[in-house]
Design an enzyme around this catalytic site. Structure first.
Site, short mmCIF file in Angstrom:
data_model
loop_
_atom_site.label_atom_id
_atom_site.label_comp_id
_atom_site.label_asym_id
_atom_site.label_seq_id
_atom_site.Cartn_x
_atom_site.Cartn_y
_atom_site.Cartn_z
N TYR A 53 -2.56 0.85 4.81
CA TYR A 53 -1.70 1.92 4.30
C TYR A 53 -0.34 1.92 5.00
O TYR A 53 0.12 2.94 5.49
CB TYR A 53 -2.36 3.29 4.51
N GLY A 54 0.30 0.79 5.05
CA GLY A 54 1.63 0.71 5.64
C GLY A 54 1.64 1.19 7.08
O GLY A 54 0.87 0.69 7.91
#
Length: 330
Positions: A53-54
């Protein structure tokens, strides 16, 4: 905020789980941290993230500093994190590398719930479960779960853990909402029977149940726009069945003077087997709106109406099981 046991464990988690996939993009780091603090201040304790998720894990790590003991922290591994052939999957190498990387980003020395993001067809199940068992024994991980597993994959994993006396999955994170009830076919009954908690992702149908869409007209905005998704999104989401559900949600929202998203989430809170729906948000105001799903309840008639209009069209296996159940009065 109320708390519920997560599967076959003594772990108590808040009835809503804060999702972090939008942390960093589109939500800024500052806004994301404000959302975490607001969630904790309101009594929430369950936060879900993932290594793909980044910058979400890093942001969560910053947000919970000084409050780590208040948080049930869940993250996931298994999807691709690099270009190497071993930068994905549920092998011992990738899981051990992923745990250490997540712990560093989260700035913590343990993960409460470590979840396998997807099933891995290449890695022997014994290798995966033995690795997870070792992680719990080491103290780096306290409980384990899975995500996006088919029912047979979950049951095979549980049976193998039982046979080998390995740590067992206490939860599954799976897509479930009024417009996506595929779990009703097998997962729900399996999880109830095996005492596995269900963490529902996509509880608002990708935005379909937020009140933004009220007709089958093709939208020119949002995630369902033709520009972003083409005809695929229209054909698979903008269906007559789904908009009967949307209409029912909107009607009950007017009756209860609640937002449609709050109605959709409240229905999930009343569904047997569901432990915590995941509420994601790109802003604090959106999170506050979603958190308005708790502290009240749909009437029995309202809940059953939503259940009826959203029920899967093919219920033949369920009907046959009910008909020939040994507990049947017939």
């Amino acid at each position: 905020m109320k708390y519920r046991k997560l599967g076959n464990s003594g772990l108590l988690v808040s009835e809503l789980c804060l999702g972090t996939m939008m942390f960093g993009d589109p939500a800024s780091e500052e806004e994301s941290i404000r959302m975490v603090h607001h969630f904790l201040d309101a009594g929430g304790n369950f936060i879900d993230t993932a290594d793909v998720y980044g910058n979400a894990e890093t942001i969560v790590g910053k947000a919970i500093q000084g409050r780590r003991s208040e948080v049930i922290l869940a993250t996931k591994a298994g999807l691709s994190t690099g270009s190497s052939p071993n930068d994905r999957g549920n092998s011992r190498k990738h899981i051990l590398d992923s745990v250490d990387a997540s712990l560093k980003r989260l700035n913590t020395d343990y993960i409460d719930l470590y979840q396998l993001h997807v099933w891995d067809q290449l890695t022997p199940i014994e290798e995966t479960l033995r690795t997870l068992d070792d992680l719990v024994a080491s103290g780096k991980v306290r409980y384990i779960g899975c995500s996006n597993y088919l029912a047979w994959q979950l049951m095979k994993s549980l049976a193998y853990s039982d046979a080998k006396n390995y740590i067992r999955f206490i939860s599954i994170q799976q897509q479930y909402s009024l417009v996506n009830r595929e779990m009703d076919r097998e997962h729900i009954s399996l999880c109830l029977d095996e005492n596995v908690g269900i963490i529902a992702w996509g509880p608002l149908g990708g935005g379909l149940l937020t009140g933004k869409y009220s007709s089958l007209d093709k939208p020119d905005f949002g995630r369902f726009s033709l520009e972003l998704n083409g005809e695929f999104a229209i054909n698979n989401k903008f269906t007559p069945r789904n908009f009967k559900i949307v209409e029912a949600v909107n009607d009950i929202a007017r009756q209860t003077e609640k937002f449609p998203s709050q109605v959709a989430l409240n229905w999930l809170l009343g569904k047997e087997g569901i432990t915590s729906p995941i509420v994601g948000a790109s802003s604090l105001s959106q999170l506050e709106q979603n958190m308005g799903a708790v502290g009240w309840a749909l009437t029995k008639e309202q809940w059953e109406h939503l259940d009826h209009v959203s029920r899967l069209p093919d219920e033949y296996p369920t009907r046959m099981q009910e008909r020939f159940s040994r507990t049947s009065n017939s």
